[in-house]
Design an enzyme around this catalytic site. Structure first.
Site, PDB file in Angstrom:
ATOM      1  N   GLY A  40     -32.422  63.099  39.036  1.00 45.89           N
ATOM      2  CA  GLY A  40     -33.046  62.224  40.014  1.00 45.89           C
ATOM      3  C   GLY A  40     -34.527  62.512  40.160  1.00 45.89           C
ATOM      4  N   GLY A  42     -36.300  60.640  42.716  1.00 44.26           N
ATOM      5  CA  GLY A  42     -36.703  60.053  43.992  1.00 44.26           C
ATOM      6  C   GLY A  42     -37.510  61.091  44.755  1.00 44.26           C
ATOM      7  N   HIS A 266     -27.458  49.094  59.033  1.00 49.20           N
ATOM      8  CA  HIS A 266     -28.727  48.758  59.677  1.00 49.20           C
ATOM      9  C   HIS A 266     -28.628  47.369  60.306  1.00 49.20           C
ATOM     10  CE1 HIS A 266     -32.963  48.281  60.361  1.00 49.20           C
ATOM     11  NE2 HIS A 266     -33.220  49.466  59.861  1.00 49.20           N
ATOM     12  N   ARG A 337     -29.466  52.098  65.963  1.00 43.84           N
ATOM     13  CA  ARG A 337     -28.945  51.223  64.912  1.00 43.84           C
ATOM     14  C   ARG A 337     -27.445  50.982  65.011  1.00 43.84           C
ATOM     15  NH1 ARG A 337     -32.352  53.663  59.741  1.00 43.84           N
ATOM     16  NH2 ARG A 337     -34.339  52.807  60.424  1.00 43.84           N
ATOM     17  N   HIS A 429     -26.855  50.590  54.648  1.00 45.55           N
ATOM     18  CA  HIS A 429     -28.229  50.986  54.398  1.00 45.55           C
ATOM     19  C   HIS A 429     -28.365  52.414  53.884  1.00 45.55           C
ATOM     20  CE1 HIS A 429     -32.503  51.110  54.996  1.00 45.55           C
ATOM     21  NE2 HIS A 429     -32.417  52.092  55.859  1.00 45.55           N
ATOM     22  N   GLU A 453     -30.639  62.422  49.892  1.00 41.78           N
ATOM     23  CA  GLU A 453     -29.515  61.643  50.405  1.00 41.78           C
ATOM     24  C   GLU A 453     -28.187  62.082  49.778  1.00 41.78           C
ATOM     25  OE1 GLU A 453     -30.338  57.423  50.594  1.00 41.78           O
ATOM     26  OE2 GLU A 453     -28.278  56.958  51.210  1.00 41.78           O
ATOM     27  N   ARG A 463     -28.271  58.661  61.168  1.00 43.38           N
ATOM     28  CA  ARG A 463     -29.622  59.114  60.860  1.00 43.38           C
ATOM     29  C   ARG A 463     -30.640  58.332  61.671  1.00 43.38           C
ATOM     30  NH1 ARG A 463     -33.699  57.267  57.708  1.00 43.38           N
ATOM     31  NH2 ARG A 463     -32.469  55.697  56.609  1.00 43.38           N
ATOM     32  N   LEU A 469     -36.901  60.174  54.451  1.00 46.10           N
ATOM     33  CA  LEU A 469     -38.038  60.535  53.605  1.00 46.10           C
ATOM     34  C   LEU A 469     -38.436  61.978  53.904  1.00 46.10           C
ATOM     35  CD1 LEU A 469     -40.154  57.247  53.806  1.00 46.10           C
ATOM     36  CD2 LEU A 469     -38.361  57.878  52.184  1.00 46.10           C
TER      37      LEU A 469
HETATM   38  C1  LIG Z   1     -34.758  49.305  52.035  1.00 48.78           C
HETATM   39  C2  LIG Z   1     -34.784  50.727  52.482  1.00 48.78           C
HETATM   40  C3  LIG Z   1     -35.779  51.169  53.337  1.00 48.78           C
HETATM   41  C4  LIG Z   1     -35.815  52.496  53.768  1.00 48.78           C
HETATM   42  N1  LIG Z   1     -36.817  52.882  54.620  1.00 48.78           N
HETATM   43  C5  LIG Z   1     -36.867  54.180  55.021  1.00 48.78           C
HETATM   44  C6  LIG Z   1     -37.918  54.622  55.874  1.00 48.78           C
HETATM   45  O1  LIG Z   1     -38.799  53.855  56.269  1.00 48.78           O
HETATM   46  N2  LIG Z   1     -37.942  55.919  56.251  1.00 48.78           N
HETATM   47  C7  LIG Z   1     -36.992  56.807  55.826  1.00 48.78           C
HETATM   48  O2  LIG Z   1     -37.092  57.972  56.178  1.00 48.78           O
HETATM   49  N3  LIG Z   1     -35.987  56.405  55.012  1.00 48.78           N
HETATM   50  C8  LIG Z   1     -35.904  55.127  54.603  1.00 48.78           C
HETATM   51  N4  LIG Z   1     -34.872  54.731  53.769  1.00 48.78           N
HETATM   52  C9  LIG Z   1     -33.943  55.743  53.228  1.00 48.78           C
HETATM   53  C10 LIG Z   1     -34.610  56.507  52.076  1.00 48.78           C
HETATM   54  O3  LIG Z   1     -35.406  55.632  51.331  1.00 48.78           O
HETATM   55  C11 LIG Z   1     -33.627  57.162  51.122  1.00 48.78           C
HETATM   56  O4  LIG Z   1     -32.647  57.832  51.823  1.00 48.78           O
HETATM   57  C12 LIG Z   1     -34.327  58.180  50.226  1.00 48.78           C
HETATM   58  O5  LIG Z   1     -35.433  57.585  49.595  1.00 48.78           O
HETATM   59  C13 LIG Z   1     -33.410  58.804  49.207  1.00 48.78           C
HETATM   60  O6  LIG Z   1     -34.152  59.621  48.326  1.00 48.78           O
HETATM   61  P1  LIG Z   1     -33.462  60.531  47.251  1.00 48.78           P
HETATM   62  O7  LIG Z   1     -34.564  61.248  46.552  1.00 48.78           O
HETATM   63  O8  LIG Z   1     -32.406  61.341  47.874  1.00 48.78           O
HETATM   64  O9  LIG Z   1     -32.736  59.535  46.238  1.00 48.78           O
HETATM   65  P2  LIG Z   1     -33.224  58.238  45.445  1.00 48.78           P
HETATM   66  O10 LIG Z   1     -34.599  57.849  45.752  1.00 48.78           O
HETATM   67  O11 LIG Z   1     -32.149  57.236  45.625  1.00 48.78           O
HETATM   68  O12 LIG Z   1     -33.254  58.704  43.946  1.00 48.78           O
HETATM   69  C14 LIG Z   1     -32.113  58.901  43.180  1.00 48.78           C
HETATM   70  C15 LIG Z   1     -32.532  59.327  41.809  1.00 48.78           C
HETATM   71  O13 LIG Z   1     -31.411  59.804  41.102  1.00 48.78           O
HETATM   72  C16 LIG Z   1     -31.350  59.224  39.825  1.00 48.78           C
HETATM   73  N5  LIG Z   1     -29.944  59.198  39.445  1.00 48.78           N
HETATM   74  C17 LIG Z   1     -28.885  58.824  40.210  1.00 48.78           C
HETATM   75  N6  LIG Z   1     -27.744  58.990  39.524  1.00 48.78           N
HETATM   76  C18 LIG Z   1     -28.086  59.473  38.322  1.00 48.78           C
HETATM   77  C19 LIG Z   1     -27.343  59.849  37.171  1.00 48.78           C
HETATM   78  N7  LIG Z   1     -26.015  59.788  37.136  1.00 48.78           N
HETATM   79  N8  LIG Z   1     -28.024  60.287  36.096  1.00 48.78           N
HETATM   80  C20 LIG Z   1     -29.380  60.395  36.101  1.00 48.78           C
HETATM   81  N9  LIG Z   1     -30.110  60.058  37.168  1.00 48.78           N
HETATM   82  C21 LIG Z   1     -29.476  59.607  38.251  1.00 48.78           C
HETATM   83  C22 LIG Z   1     -32.023  57.900  39.957  1.00 48.78           C
HETATM   84  O14 LIG Z   1     -32.503  57.483  38.707  1.00 48.78           O
HETATM   85  C23 LIG Z   1     -33.134  58.241  40.938  1.00 48.78           C
HETATM   86  O15 LIG Z   1     -34.232  58.761  40.222  1.00 48.78           O
HETATM   87  C24 LIG Z   1     -34.821  53.399  53.340  1.00 48.78           C
HETATM   88  C25 LIG Z   1     -33.823  52.964  52.483  1.00 48.78           C
HETATM   89  C26 LIG Z   1     -33.777  51.641  52.066  1.00 48.78           C
HETATM   90  C27 LIG Z   1     -32.653  51.190  51.211  1.00 48.78           C
END
Ligand SMILES: Cc1cc2nc3c(=O)[nH]c(=O)nc-3n(C[C@H](O)[C@H](O)[C@H](O)COP(=O)(O)OP(=O)(O)OC[C@H]3O[C@@H](n4cnc5c(N)ncnc54)[C@H](O)[C@@H]3O)c2cc1C
Ligand code: SF4
Ligand code: FES
Lengths: 666, 249
Positions: A40, A42, A266, A337, A429, A453, A463, A469
């Site tokens: 990942g 993200g 949401h 929410r 969400h 996440e 949450r 973030l």
């Molecule tokens: C529309 C929207 C708006 C939001 N707004 C906010 C906000 O304003 N403030 C806030 O705090 N939160 C917000 N959130 C929540 C927040 O964006 C997410 O919880 C957070 O970004 C998750 O980050 P992460 O790094 O855990 O995972 P992600 O960003 O989901 O990244 C997952 C990564 O894992 C990789 N991956 C997954 N499975 C595999 C696999 N099997 N093999 C290889 N790679 C894989 C993907 O390619 C990706 O790179 C929002 C969410 C949404 C949907």
């Protein structure tokens, strides 16, 4: 097996510092001998990869998108919390900690949440140093906004694109390490299994999504930052590719899955408009500051609106039911929410919905327009009884505040929200549940860590806005890079892990067999068909409200659907080529198991808390009824053969620093 | 509505491609363009044919994955939107729609409408960052005030989603708009200034190495850019490049 949460001794405020001082370290020369896999890119994975590489570990990072910059985090809109107290409004680490524990309905771990609040301030410093262009005021200092469920202004933002800017910051830090050769980046690669050698996570099996090649990758530790599983509902605000596979494969290899039923719905999203719908779009929580939510008071009116025969603007004030203001006079439209979502569902279920499907409520800005218009007219010395003038001035104010959201809404629905109320409905969400981790963010499989996440740790049963973030970056930049040392310190003499072992062999074979079974299946129905069906079951029985009998029914339905899927799914193309349908099939296969576990978890938790609402457990007024005596625990599920046999480990939550209270918004 | 789709089909980077024709019925105006493609693909699968491959993820205009050249325009008709934000109400019943991939030597086709844009990642790797460690032990975030106008301009440049529509639109396949957006963002901020000279030199060099063409100031890129990245960024990059090349050594 009793789980060791590894929570450090001592007072809450000193735990993290003490832990950092006591944790085992790996010296710089030895770090070069250690490989770490990060799944990942993200906020969690991007920041973890960059930091680990910088510390000297050899990092291999993976994402399924074509570039690490496109991870789902890019879509986050509203902002990121941090206890900077720049506004001097009484914010503090303790207050952020307290708000988060309470917001999570007292179902998260005190020590983790406190650490999150503690490191939150560093995140903002770090991001500014990296060139993240946060919003600033005219004095050139950082600006803040407020979010739901709190009474201070601690949310940092970059217009409606905070996630994008933070992710690009992490991506640039990663890019720097890639250019130095410290991170090897594998884009368009998907992890399809985890490999355990001598009881430790020592590698993964991946599929190159361009060529279809199956590869073995070894490392001394595997860090899962693979995001949430909201897409188990098919329709959600998540990106299309977001999936549970990485976490689920780890679960099947021994990592416990915690609180899988905690999902966040949401309240303000654009409603479903037809069967072809592929995803749902969020309308920021900030709109509830000025928008009033309502449905018609009478069923006659509701029916006429649904049939398109009556315009909302033609419904008189006294014929409208502002149900949030009615039910929650003190918080009104700004209830949290979970509460807002349930109330919308209640009205729509009762037949008062306002679009053709009956599943929508109005979010109306007309009072705000008049209110702002009058103030503007008065301050400018103009006639505040001139209705046309007031309308114009008011719309300008609303446009300045929410212009880009209004535009986005209009692009999708072709309705002008300045003239007619928006139609909104709750949508899936975020998932609070995830892989169980200890204080070091390690799962129950030694050497397998989970951040962002993908883990369960910080948000309890609900949450707060702008906290995901914060958690992703806290885990990746500041927590994991330290805590991983505790495990890796014993690996300095291990040397490279061979991929020729029988364990890798067996895992690779299993993956290949799974994939070829899909492409050779003599089925007829596309993967999407099954994903949609699953989504419908989950939404109906394990969505905003859950009920014992319904959950039991859903479990059987999912089992049947799973069987049908393996018999009748059609996956075109071959394994050894670019094949998006095959990717989807393997993800949906995992959702079909996870969905059952979620229902099982929801069935076990015979209380209502946060996003988990059991209809049997509510007060006379229809509010959530928590049961601290019997359910003050984290549900950690252990895998056996199939989800039906999953075994529950109840891990008690202790609260030494806050008093458990009932949340009330009346 | 009923539509005729003329879609570019190509099995792999080295294979020959061709336009294939498909009919789709029952398309609702409320569908997004990609949902229309989903309908086509599910029909193809049910008929036992190979679905059309295309890149997409967020479906809300922010990840930059979607990338279709529709009726001769990157991201199709309409300004300030990506392919996933395009809705079928922009078309009429009976229309014929041409759907092709981004075309540029530096973006080789992987399959059908999917191209390889990793050249963009390598441009960023050549200098699109600030060299600061992620320890968190930096200055307090408010230690250096930044004039709001600079912060806003940096933000505007930073909103580039890396989709590549600018390259696909440019007759020379130039990546100047993309590269200049990152250079501008960082050089407008005090934190980015110390490395500004090296950055512009290295990123421009990488851009050339990847095989992107030259800029002839036509400005078509900025017109098709879904995020409204301005040509001022290109001008800024040119100025900085000139300055860096003349004052180096
Ligand atoms: C529309 C929207 C708006 C939001 N707004 C906010 C906000 O304003 N403030 C806030 O705090 N939160 C917000 N959130 C929540 C927040 O964006 C997410 O919880 C957070 O970004 C998750 O980050 P992460 O790094 O855990 O995972 P992600 O960003 O989901 O990244 C997952 C990564 O894992 C990789 N991956 C997954 N499975 C595999 C696999 N099997 N093999 C290889 N790679 C894989 C993907 O390619 C990706 O790179 C929002 C969410 C949404 C949907
Ligand atoms: S400059 Fe515009 S068109 Fe080019 S990659 Fe960035 S967002 Fe896309
Ligand atoms: S799919 Fe993300 S921008 Fe279109």
């Amino acid at each position: 097996m009793a789980l060791d949460e590894k929570i450090p001794e001592g007072p809450l405020e000193q735990k993290w510092t003490k832990h950092k001082n006591n944790i085992r370290l790996v010296n710089p020369a030895n770090k070069r001998l250690i490989d770490v896999i990060v799944i990942g890119t993200g906020l969690a994975g991007g920041s973890a990869s960059a930091s680990l590489a910088e510390m000297g570990y050899n990092v291999k990072a993976f994402c399924f998108q074509d570039s690490p910059r496109r991870a789902h985090s890019i879509a986050a809109q509203g902002g990121i919390n941090a206890a900077k107290n720049y506004q001097n409004d009484g914010d503090s680490v303790y207050r952020l900690f307290y708000d988060t524990i309470k917001g999570g309905d007292y179902r998260s771990r005190e020590a983790n949440v406190y650490r999150l609040a503690e490191v939150s301030t560093n995140i903002i410093d770090q991001c500014v140093a990296q060139g993240v262009p946060f919003a600033r005021d005219y004095g050139g200092l950082l600006d803040n906004r407020s979010f739901g469920g709190v009474q201070v202004s601690r949310t940092f933002y970059a217009k409606g694109q905070t996630g994008q800017q933070l992710l690009l910051g992490a991506y640039s830090a990663m890019s720097r390490q890639i250019s130095k050769g410290k991170i090897e980046m594998f884009s368009r690669h998907e992890m399809l299994d985890m490999v355990i050698v001598d009881g430790k996570a020592r590698g993964i099996i991946t599929r190159n999504l361009v060529t279809g090649e199956i590869d073995r990758h070894s490392a001394h530790a595997v860090v899962l930052c693979s995001g949430g599983y909201g897409n188990v509902f098919y329709l959600s605000t998540n990106a299309m590719g977001s999936n549970a596979t990485a976490a689920w494969k780890a679960h099947k290899r021994g990592a416990y899955m915690a609180n899988p039923c905690y999902t966040q719905i949401h309240p303000t999203c654009i409603p479903v408009s037809g069967d072809y719908q592929s995803k749902l779009t969020l309308m920021s929580e900030s709109l509830r500051n000025d928008g009033r939510i309502w449905v018609p008071k009478t069923k006659e009116h509701a029916k006429a609106v649904q049939a398109g025969e009556l315009k909302p603007t033609a419904i008189k004030e006294e014929d409208r039911d502002y149900y949030l203001e009615r039910r929650y006079p003190s918080f009104g439209n700004l209830v949290p929410r979970d509460v807002a979502s349930r109330a919308a569902k209640e009205r729509c279920d009762a037949g008062y919905g306002v679009n053709k499907t009956g599943n929508a409520v109005f979010l109306d800005f007309s009072s705000a327009i008049v209110r702002y218009g009058k103030v503007e007219a008065n301050t400018k010395g103009l006639d505040s009884n001139d209705e046309a003038l007031v309308q114009k001035l008011g719309k300008d104010v609303v446009a300045a505040k929410y212009g880009n959201l209004f535009q986005m809404y209009e692009k999708i629905t072709d309705d002008n929200p300045y003239e007619t109320p928006m139609k909104i409905f709750p949508a899936v969400h975020y998932t609070m549940g995830g892989l169980w981790v200890d204080y070091n963010l390690m799962t129950t499989v030694p050497g397998c860590f989970a951040c962002g996440e993908a883990n369960f740790s910080d948000h309890g049963a609900n949450r707060l806005g702008a906290s995901a973030l914060m958690q992703g970056l806290a885990d990746g930049y500041f927590v994991l890079p330290y805590t991983v040392g505790d495990f890796l310190a014993s690996d300095i003499r291990t040397g490279p892990i061979s991929t020729d072992s029988p364990e890798f062999e067996a895992a690779e074979k299993e993956v290949k067999e799974r994939l070829s079974a899909f492409v050779n299946n003599p089925g007829t129905k596309p993967v999407d068909h099954y994903h949609r069906q699953l989504g419908k079951i989950m939404w109906e029985y394990c969505g905003m409200a859950r009920e014992g009998e319904g959950l039991k029914k859903a479990i059987v339905m999912i089992q049947e659907l799973r069987e049908d899927f393996y018999k009748n799914v059609r996956v075109p193309g071959k394994e050894d080529e670019f094949n998006p349908e095959l990717e989807k099939a393997s993800r949906v296969a995992d959702f079909l198991e996870l969905g059952e576990l979620m229902c099982k978890d929801a069935l076990d938790r015979n209380e209502s808390c946060g996003g988990h609402f059991r209809e049997e457990m509510q007060t006379e007024e229809g509010e959530a009824l928590r049961d601290d005596k019997n359910y003050r625990y984290v549900s950690a599920w252990e895998w056996f053969e199939n989800p039906t046999d999953a075994k529950l480990h109840a891990i008690e939550l202790t609260f030494d620093n806050v008093e458990l209270k009932t949340r009330s918004y009346k | 509505m009923k539509l005729t789709l003329k879609v570019w089909r190509q099995n792999g980077p080295k294979e020959k491609g061709k336009i294939a024709t498909y009919q789709v019925d029952d398309i609702s105006e409320d569908m997004s363009f990609l949902e229309m493609m989903d309908v086509l693909n599910n029909e193809l699968i049910e008929k036992g044919e190979d679905p059309v491959a295309f890149d997409h993820d967020c479906r809300e205009g922010i990840c930059g994955a979607c990338s279709m050249f529709i009726n001769g325009e990157a991201h199709g008709p309409g300004r300030g939107i990506t392919t996933c934000q395009l809705h079928m109400r922009s078309f009429n019943d009976g229309d014929t729609i041409y759907i092709e991939p981004w075309r540029a030597a530096a973006f080789p086709i992987i399959k059908d409408l999917v191209v390889n844009r990793s050249a963009f990642d390598r441009i960023i790797q050549s200098g699109g960052f600030i060299s600061v460690n992620t320890s968190g032990n930096t200055l307090d975030a408010n230690a250096i005030p930044i004039p709001k106008s600079d912060a806003d301009a940096a933000f505007d440049a930073a909103t580039c989603i890396g989709c590549g529509a600018c390259v696909a639109t440019c007759k020379n396949s130039s990546a100047m708009l993309f590269t200049s957006a990152k250079i501008s963002q960082l050089s407008l901020l005090p934190q980015g200034k110390p490395e500004a000279k090296e950055r512009v030199v290295n990123m421009v060099k990488q851009m050339d190495l990847e095989g992107f063409g030259n800029c002839t100031n036509t400005g078509a890129c900025a017109v098709e850019c879904p995020k409204g990245i301005s040509l001022e960024n290109v001008a800024r990059m040119n100025r900085e490049f000139l300055l860096a090349s003349t004052t180096k050594s």
